[in-house]
Structures are given as C-alpha cells and as structure tokens.
Write a protein that holds these residues in place. Structure first.
Motif, mmCIF file in Angstrom:
data_model
loop_
_atom_site.group_PDB
_atom_site.id
_atom_site.type_symbol
_atom_site.label_atom_id
_atom_site.label_comp_id
_atom_site.label_asym_id
_atom_site.label_seq_id
_atom_site.Cartn_x
_atom_site.Cartn_y
_atom_site.Cartn_z
ATOM 1 N N ALA A 198 0.829 -1.206 0.000
ATOM 2 C CA ALA A 198 0.000 0.000 0.000
ATOM 3 C C ALA A 198 0.865 1.258 0.000
ATOM 4 C CB ALA A 198 -0.935 -0.010 1.187
ATOM 5 N N ALA A 201 2.187 3.503 -3.117
ATOM 6 C CA ALA A 201 1.436 4.608 -3.729
ATOM 7 C C ALA A 201 2.141 5.942 -3.530
ATOM 8 C CB ALA A 201 0.032 4.673 -3.127
ATOM 9 N N HIS A 202 3.052 6.022 -2.535
ATOM 10 C CA HIS A 202 3.789 7.255 -2.301
ATOM 11 C C HIS A 202 4.885 7.489 -3.347
ATOM 12 C CE1 HIS A 202 1.976 8.239 1.520
ATOM 13 N NE2 HIS A 202 2.248 7.050 2.015
ATOM 14 N N GLU A 204 6.593 7.670 -7.147
ATOM 15 C CA GLU A 204 6.137 8.213 -8.436
ATOM 16 C C GLU A 204 6.770 7.445 -9.585
ATOM 17 O OE1 GLU A 204 7.028 12.382 -8.496
ATOM 18 O OE2 GLU A 204 6.205 12.701 -6.505
#
Length: 204
Positions: A198, A201-202, A204
């Motif tokens: 999860a 998601a931070h 890029e």
C-alpha cells in the motif's frame, strides 16, 4: 569565529544513508531498487542528502547489494557492504559509523532510504544543528522524533554498542534525551515509510 565555522561547518558532517533493507513485506524487493521518478529509490535518497548540504555520502547496502551497485548510479558515494543486514537496521548503522571512522568526519547525518517524503529542506535544518563532535540532533514531526538524525563523532561508539535489531539508535537517544536537540521539520517533510504494498502509492 563560531565553533561551527572553526570545524568546517557542513564539510565536517557526512551523510549516512541506510539502504540495506530487503523489503520483506514487499515481496523481497530491496528498498534501494524500488522505482521512484524513473530511477532507483537509493539515487533519490542520495540526492536529498547532497542537496541538503552533505558533501560526503556513505551508503550502506545489504539485500542484493551487487544488483544495487549495477543498477543504481551513485558516483562519488562510499558504498559500504553490510553482510549482516538481515539482523536489522542496527547492524547497518554500526557498519556505516565504522566506515566513517578515520575519514575526518566529525558527525554523521543518518537518513533512511525508504522515506522519500523527507527532502533536502529537512536535511538542511538538522545539519544546521551541528556544532561539533558532541552534537546530537534529530528532526521532529509535530514534536515526535524522526529522521534524519545527526550524531556527533563523540557518540558513535556508544551508539554502536547499543544498536541492535531494528531499534537502531533508539535506546541511545532515549538515554541521552537531555542532550538531544529536536529540529521541527513537520512543515517541510512527511516521515512516512515504504514498508508495504500500500505504501508504494507514495512513489512516483
């Protein structure tokens, strides 16, 4: 002339990046090689230390160290192998501090490869707390201690003696809390970790 000026200021502080983690909760993907902005995360973390004012950077590698050396571009960095990386962050901290012994560095500014929300602004603020080998400073987020952390050389032996498992320098910092300068960085950085799927998601 101030103490900081006579000791060479930021030139006396080496960046120490702990990047040995194997990403156990990420399917065994080394955190150093996680993609971020098109390049391995370790490159981003090194750039943050340099942009924050660390002219010298030591990088502690562990999981798939050979792959990290092959795939990441880390010119000018001192790459330190930690064969005991599976024992936890404490072993990487010990290896990194040992690598700085005899280099002329009078303090180490320690950061973690899996905290991309902490940028050069936070590094620069903690670096500015350096006054000499007795310095002990840490970034704080709403008053809670976090990374990066600055260890003057006078503290290295004590930290190495107590750094075990994944606790790193936690026990030493707790014992020396009166000497620790907290530098608030909550307005310029976010101290999340990349630990789980999860959390990716931070990136890029």
């Amino acid at each position: 002339m101030t103490t900081r000026e006579t000791t060479g200021g930021a030139r006396a502080v080496a960046g120490l990046l702990l990047a040995a983690g194997g990403g156990r909760r990420l399917g065994g993907r080394p955190k150093a090689l996680l993609p971020h902005r098109g390049r391995p995360l370790v490159e981003h973390a090194v750039r943050v230390l340099r942009d924050g004012g660390c002219a010298t950077v030591h990088v502690v590698l562990g999981a798939q160290a050979d792959a990290v050396r092959a795939r990441a571009s880390l010119p000018g960095c001192a790459l330190v192998d930690n064969p005991d990386w599976e024992q936890g962050m404490g072993s990487s901290l010990r290896a990194g501090l040992d690598s700085l012994t005899g280099t002329g560095a009078r303090a180490a500014l320690v950061s973690l490869v899996d905290q991309p929300g902490i940028g050069p602004e936070a590094v620069a603020r903690v670096l500015a707390a350096y006054e000499g080998e007795e310095s002990l400073a840490s970034a704080a987020y709403d008053g809670v201690r976090g990374h990066p952390v600055l260890f003057g050389a006078a503290h290295w032996a004590g930290i190495a003696a107590t750094a075990t498992g994944d606790r790193g320098a936690r026990a030493y910092l707790k014992e020396h809390r009166p000497a620790l300068t907290l530098v608030e960085c909550g307005d310029v950085a976010r101290p999340y970790d990349i630990d789980t799927e999860a959390d990716l998601a931070h990136l890029e």
